[in-house]
Structure formats: structure tokens, C-alpha cells
Design an enzyme around this catalytic site. Sequence first.
Site, PDB file in Angstrom:
ATOM      1  N   ARG A 186      -4.223  -7.206   1.732  1.00 21.15           N
ATOM      2  CA  ARG A 186      -5.464  -7.404   0.957  1.00 21.15           C
ATOM      3  C   ARG A 186      -6.654  -6.704   1.607  1.00 21.15           C
ATOM      4  O   ARG A 186      -7.787  -7.175   1.550  1.00 21.15           O
ATOM      5  CB  ARG A 186      -5.776  -8.885   0.746  1.00 21.15           C
ATOM      6  CG  ARG A 186      -4.620  -9.707   0.232  1.00 21.15           C
ATOM      7  CD  ARG A 186      -3.986  -9.112  -0.990  1.00 21.15           C
ATOM      8  NE  ARG A 186      -2.804  -9.841  -1.432  1.00 21.15           N
ATOM      9  CZ  ARG A 186      -2.039  -9.441  -2.430  1.00 21.15           C
ATOM     10  NH1 ARG A 186      -2.286  -8.308  -3.070  1.00 21.15           N
ATOM     11  NH2 ARG A 186      -1.004 -10.152  -2.795  1.00 21.15           N
ATOM     12  N   LYS A 305       0.514 -20.112   9.121  1.00 26.60           N
ATOM     13  CA  LYS A 305       0.870 -20.297   7.709  1.00 26.60           C
ATOM     14  C   LYS A 305       2.338 -20.686   7.718  1.00 26.60           C
ATOM     15  O   LYS A 305       3.182 -19.931   8.202  1.00 26.60           O
ATOM     16  CB  LYS A 305       0.665 -18.986   6.960  1.00 26.60           C
ATOM     17  CG  LYS A 305       1.224 -18.959   5.541  1.00 26.60           C
ATOM     18  CD  LYS A 305       0.861 -17.652   4.831  1.00 26.60           C
ATOM     19  CE  LYS A 305       1.439 -17.561   3.446  1.00 26.60           C
ATOM     20  NZ  LYS A 305       1.062 -16.313   2.735  1.00 26.60           N
ATOM     21  N   GLU A 309       4.780 -19.434   0.355  1.00 30.96           N
ATOM     22  CA  GLU A 309       5.085 -18.059  -0.045  1.00 30.96           C
ATOM     23  C   GLU A 309       6.160 -17.446   0.853  1.00 30.96           C
ATOM     24  O   GLU A 309       6.049 -16.306   1.301  1.00 30.96           O
ATOM     25  CB  GLU A 309       3.816 -17.200  -0.017  1.00 30.96           C
ATOM     26  CG  GLU A 309       2.749 -17.715  -0.965  1.00 30.96           C
ATOM     27  CD  GLU A 309       1.512 -16.839  -1.064  1.00 30.96           C
ATOM     28  OE1 GLU A 309       1.183 -16.162  -0.083  1.00 30.96           O
ATOM     29  OE2 GLU A 309       0.904 -16.838  -2.141  1.00 30.96           O
ATOM     30  N   ASP A 383      -6.369 -19.960  -5.409  1.00 31.46           N
ATOM     31  CA  ASP A 383      -6.317 -18.842  -4.473  1.00 31.46           C
ATOM     32  C   ASP A 383      -7.495 -17.888  -4.622  1.00 31.46           C
ATOM     33  O   ASP A 383      -7.337 -16.832  -5.238  1.00 31.46           O
ATOM     34  CB  ASP A 383      -5.005 -18.070  -4.693  1.00 31.46           C
ATOM     35  CG  ASP A 383      -4.721 -17.107  -3.568  1.00 31.46           C
ATOM     36  OD1 ASP A 383      -5.425 -17.169  -2.568  1.00 31.46           O
ATOM     37  OD2 ASP A 383      -3.783 -16.300  -3.709  1.00 31.46           O
ATOM     38  N   GLU A 411      -9.973  -9.614  -2.732  1.00 31.03           N
ATOM     39  CA  GLU A 411      -8.647  -9.506  -3.344  1.00 31.03           C
ATOM     40  C   GLU A 411      -8.700  -9.668  -4.860  1.00 31.03           C
ATOM     41  O   GLU A 411      -8.077  -8.912  -5.597  1.00 31.03           O
ATOM     42  CB  GLU A 411      -7.720 -10.566  -2.729  1.00 31.03           C
ATOM     43  CG  GLU A 411      -6.364 -10.641  -3.399  1.00 31.03           C
ATOM     44  CD  GLU A 411      -5.441 -11.682  -2.791  1.00 31.03           C
ATOM     45  OE1 GLU A 411      -5.808 -12.343  -1.803  1.00 31.03           O
ATOM     46  OE2 GLU A 411      -4.322 -11.830  -3.308  1.00 31.03           O
TER      47      GLU A 411
HETATM   48  O1  GCW Z   1      -4.331 -14.785  -1.535  1.00 29.67           O
HETATM   49  C1  GCW Z   1      -2.947 -14.830  -1.397  1.00 29.67           C
HETATM   50  C2  GCW Z   1      -2.565 -13.433  -1.151  1.00 29.67           C
HETATM   51  C3  GCW Z   1      -1.520 -13.221  -0.096  1.00 29.67           C
HETATM   52  C4  GCW Z   1      -1.898 -14.068   1.112  1.00 29.67           C
HETATM   53  C5  GCW Z   1      -1.880 -15.520   0.687  1.00 29.67           C
HETATM   54  C6  GCW Z   1      -2.320 -16.444   1.803  1.00 29.67           C
HETATM   55  C7  GCW Z   1      -1.621 -13.584   3.423  1.00 29.67           C
HETATM   56  O2  GCW Z   1      -2.186 -12.844  -2.361  1.00 29.67           O
HETATM   57  O3  GCW Z   1      -1.511 -11.858   0.210  1.00 29.67           O
HETATM   58  O4  GCW Z   1      -1.035 -13.845   2.196  1.00 29.67           O
HETATM   59  O5  GCW Z   1      -2.760 -15.734  -0.376  1.00 29.67           O
HETATM   60  O6  GCW Z   1      -3.492 -16.811   1.804  1.00 29.67           O
HETATM   61  O7  GCW Z   1      -1.511 -16.802   2.632  1.00 29.67           O
END
Ligand code: GCW
Length: 717
Positions: A186, A305, A309, A383, A411
Site C-alpha cells: 500500500r 498481525k 488475512e 478497513d 490505500e
Molecule cells: O488495509 C488492508 C490492506 C492490506 C493490509 C491489511 C492490514 C498489511 O488491504 O494490505 O495488510 O489491511 O491492515 O493488515
Amino acid sequence: MHKPIYLTALLWLCISLNCFAKDGYKLWLDYQPIQVPQLKSDVGSLLSGIYFFGENPTYEAIRNELNLASQSMLEKAPVYSKDRLQNTKLWIGTREQLSQVLSLTKQAEIKALGEDGFWRGKVELDGNSFYAIIGNRPVGTLYGTYNWLNSIQSNTFDKSTELADAPKINIRMLNHWDNLDRTVERGYAGFSIWDWHRLPGYIDPRYVDYARANASLGINAVSLTNVNANALIMTTDFMKKAKALADVFRPYGIKVFLTARFSAPMQLEGLKTADPLDPEVIAFWKKKADELYTHIPDFGGFLVKANSEGQPGPHEYGRNHAEGANMLADALAPHGGVLIWRAFVYSHEDEVDRHMQANNEFEPLDGKFKDNVIIQIKNGAIDFQPREPFHPLYGAINETNVGMEFQITQEYLGQATNLVYLAPMWEEVLKTKTYKPSPVSTVGSILEGKETGQKMTLIAGVSNIGTDHNWTGHLFAQSNWFAFGKMAWNPEVTSHEIAEEWTKLTFGLDREVVSKVGEILMESHEAAVDYMTPLGLHHIMGRSHHYGPGPWVMGGRADWTAPYYHQADSLGIGFDRTGEGSGALEQYAPEIVKKWSDPNQIPEKYLLWFHHLPWDFQLKDGNTLWEGIAYHYDRGVKEVREMQATWASLESKIDPEEFDHVKQLLEIQEEEAEWWRNACLLYFQTFSKLPFPDDIEQPEGDLEYYKSLQFPNAPGI
Ligand code: GCW
């Protein structure tokens, strides 16, 4: 060569090579020549007799800054004295070093400012007066110096008044999502500024400028690596590289953090498990933490994290987030390290509305985290959308340290081609009342620790910095780095004040420039929301790269598709999150539930975030929902054109290179705003089957064409 001819030739060479043009590299530390005569003489006098109380690397950093500033503002070098009483005017030191000239009350006042606070003003000794910049420790003095230089640049310095300031948040941190191969997740401003391959041997001078810029805002922590972490970060080779950066940053009061990959014990040492309760895993992390502190004695800690995801985490072993976080926190605790655990967790195996998943995970764990753990919560539950209601975890967990995660990189907000000043959006979140834990709580007051007595406070921002010469891709994106630092220092400051300050430091003091650039900044976020996701629409951007509109995006996991979020059908549009829908709204305080459950009472900016409403639902201004959507998209485009016209009117007053850079990007932004409007309105019309209002610019183009657009090389993935 005859001197005047030589100088003229040099001048022409410079003009033709454009050496006078500005390209933004110096950020807000540009130190323009002082024009106001009185100010010039006051500052000139102070800089002609500087005395430092003692020697240390932070005072060296201050000295470097004063050299740069003086040369640039006054075209002469400052004068330092080795003797406190020998022609000195400006004294720089700590409270203890200057205690002799401070009354007991003043000492107590300064002490109360805490370790990063500073005081500047007049002090007297034997009938002589001096101007002093004082901190409780050298880094406070550094902050005071930047504050003083800033006041000179914005022409607010008055040598007869005193000023004290202190941050309201302890950890003011940038999160870099930088990978070891120098790509930036990003990132829209080139590659990572961390040249891992040449570190630790080669120290790019840019690292120092980066530290200066951060320190000038009070940013005191940086996580160097992507939260989608690489296990190699925990190797000795990498630690040595991180150490080299930590050494550069230390005089500037900046601590280094690293991201820890939960599966590192398996990847690096072949352990069979990464179970946080397994003794070998515990020993692995303890060993890694111990080693890190041998390289970096003031190492900040880990940012993690996990179970989100696709990232590994404690769930794989039937353990919860507290068990995962506490194990890492225990490894750091003997060294005073902090474990920052992200609340951005959601799973495609979970059918529950993604909006609710973080609360579902973390509320039951409240009070179970160790004291040196901070849960880092994004501003909203989905997000970093162009606009989000605040995350319902704020106020819901009160026996756990919580911190904010903003996203400075754009982003979802036009990336590096759109001018969007994000501070009004952050301000909106910080000022929102949560009604929990107390009736007067706001997101900001929770973050400041006022509600729960939380001692360790944090505001983090995902960096927008890269190798582009102007650091942030778009010159105006510098305002977001700047505003982030200012709000992390003081979450109560207004976006408007910051806009004015940034403008003065970036473009100078001309009133017309200050007021017009201020207008552009202050309207830019609402404009972006209008042409991207008005009335609470969200997550309808292009798949994966998130560039441009993609309300039609389907396929793959449901919560990565656009229809999951907009729910448009022949009857209406919006995500029903009320008690009759997903129920996410009920995670907020009863006062909010009551008001927001009613589509006629909820602020319209959040309408479709929480409600699925018929196309003919009546908005407050009397328009139907369908008309309202169309008017917002149309207004967004017009707002961008206004920004263009305002910018164009400043041509004679802005450096040509900077003017042209912004002008070109505004042209792209206009095209992109039109693209968003056309694509979204044509797409939603396939459900509403209604005509567009006559008085908007009619969306042009063909929906199939917009759907066919592909951007395989879009940056930041
Ligand atoms: O905003 C989203 C993004 C991912 C990011 C994720 C996160 C680093 O699309 O690219 O990963 O969140 O915040 O973990």
C-alpha cells in the site's frame, strides 16, 4: 574569471538547471529566509550566542538543525559559546541543568510536563536575561527547539512570552508496511526508504532527514517492517541492520519496533509448532528478545498481525489472542519492551458480518492481556474506508490498553494521485462520542487514557513514505504525515489549525496562499467521499489494488467482494447492520444504537453503512436516496474542479515546479473523480432503474467499458 561575470554565469547556470526550484524534499523544514525585520533581528540575536548545558547526541542533533535553519533563514552560521556567560543569548538544556535560574514553582511546572514536554521563555541571571529552551530530558529540548523554529517560520515567535507543551499520547508511531525486498504494501511513493541490502554498512543520509522530520512532529517510534511479516526479521543479520537504523534515530528520540511473524519459531528453527504455550516456542521468543536488546538496548518492542488475512497466529493451536500476545509480551517485559497486537482480525471461515468479528474476539478477553500489551485498533471496523464510523471496540474493552491505528497512506483514498487531506477524517473519529465507558467518553479521550487510567497510550499511523524525492508521491500527501504527527502529539488539535500550520511551513506566509490552500485542504476529504463512497457506502473499490471504482467486483471470499458491502438490489441499497440485519450496530453504546437504528436520525454520512433502504427513501433535503446518491457523486467531481480553480489562481505565488506537480495531479484527480461517478452511477442504475436528476452532469461512458479496465501493475500490492 572576473567575479561579477562569474557570479552571473553561475546564476544563469542555476536558473537553467532549476536549482532554485523546490521539489518538496525538505518537507516542512524548509526554513525560508525571514522577511519580517523585527523577527529577523530577534532571531539573529538569539542565534548569535547559543549555549548548550552539556554534551550529548541529542544536543548534537539540535546543533545540526540550528546550523541548517540559521543558514537558510539568515544566511549565516549560528555562533556557539563554550562559556555560559560569554555573550550568550539562547540557552539550551534540561530542567536539572538550568535549575539555578528556575524558581521552584517553574521547576515543578516543567517537571509536570513529563519526559517529552518542554518549556521555552525568558530566564534571568544576575540582571541579564536569556531565552531558554528547556526539557526534562534532552529530547524534550529537541522538541522545544523544533517548536521554536516552527514559530519563527510561521511568524508567531514572541521572545517575551513563554510557552509550554507536552504530548498527550506516549507512543506516537509510524508503521511502515515495508517489505525486505523494498516493495511497500500500500505504498504509493516509490520503494521503501530502508535499503536493507546495503545496511548496516551504508547509512543513507536520508535516514537522518527522516528522523529530523519525525522528531519535528514529536513522532517517537517507528515499526520498520510490514505487519504481513517475514520471519527473517528475527535473524541476527537483520537485527544488525535494524540496529544501524536505531542508532541513527536514537538522538532524535525515536525508538525502533519490528514486526514479529508468529510462525518464526517453525520457519527459522524448524520447531514443530508455534503454539504460544509450548516451552520451546516460549524459549525461542525469549532468546530472540534477549538478542535484540543486545543490539538495540532501547528496542521498542514487537508489532503483530495474527490470525488475519492468512497470517499465522495462536488460533492454529486452539489458543486465543491473549495467550498469543502475552507470550510475546513476557519475552519483552524484562527489557521494558511493548507488545502491540492488532485488532484487525477477521476470517473468511466466519460467516458473521466482518464488522463484528474484532469485537467478538476481543471483548471476552478484556482484562486478560499483560500490562505491556497494547491492542492497536483501526479507526473503523472494516478497513480505512474514505469514511468510517468509529470502531465499536473503543469503549467496549476497558481493562486492556488500547491504541489507535490510522492509515496515512491513501490505500482507499485515491492513493498518490488524489489530493486528500486526511486530518478532518481523523478529527471526526477522535471527537466522536462513544458513550462508553462514561457518557462523556470520546474516541480521543479513551486514547488519551482519560477514561480508564490507561498508562501506556499509543497512536500509530501507516506510513505514506517512500523513495520519491518528495517522500510522499503527492506533495500534498506531506500534509498527512505532518497532521498525523500533530494529532498523535495532541489528539485535541483541530484539522483546521494543522492545515494552516502546514501551509505556512510549506508555502510561506502569503495570506492569499494560506487561505486558499487551507480551503483546498479542508474541502478535499469531503470531496473524495462524495465521488467515491457517499452516504455511508464502502469497500466498492477495484479488487486487490483498491485503485478506482469496482462496485461490481465479485468472486472469491465474500467479504472481499463489493456487493457484500453495498447490497444493492432492485429494492434499494446499503448494509443492514441494525438488530434486524447483521446486528453489528448493537456493539455500540445504547445511546448510539437508539439514534443510529433510525434511518431518519442517524447522521446521513453513515446511512448506508447501517441501513438497507429503498431507492425512494426520503433524505433530509427532500431528495430521494437515488437522487441523493447522484447529487453526491456529481458534487464530488465539481469539488475537485473547484480545487483545481483555486490552485490555478495561485500560480504566480507558488514555486513553478511545485505548482506544476500539483496541477498535473489535480487533472488526474478530476478524471478519476469523473470515472468514479460515471462507473458507480451507471452500475447502481442497473438496480434502481431510475433516471439521473436533470441538473447533474450526466454520467457518460459505458458500464461494460469501466468494468473491463484492468490495472495489473497498480502500485502497492
Ligand atoms: O488495509 C488492508 C490492506 C492490506 C493490509 C491489511 C492490514 C498489511 O488491504 O494490505 O495488510 O489491511 O491492515 O493488515
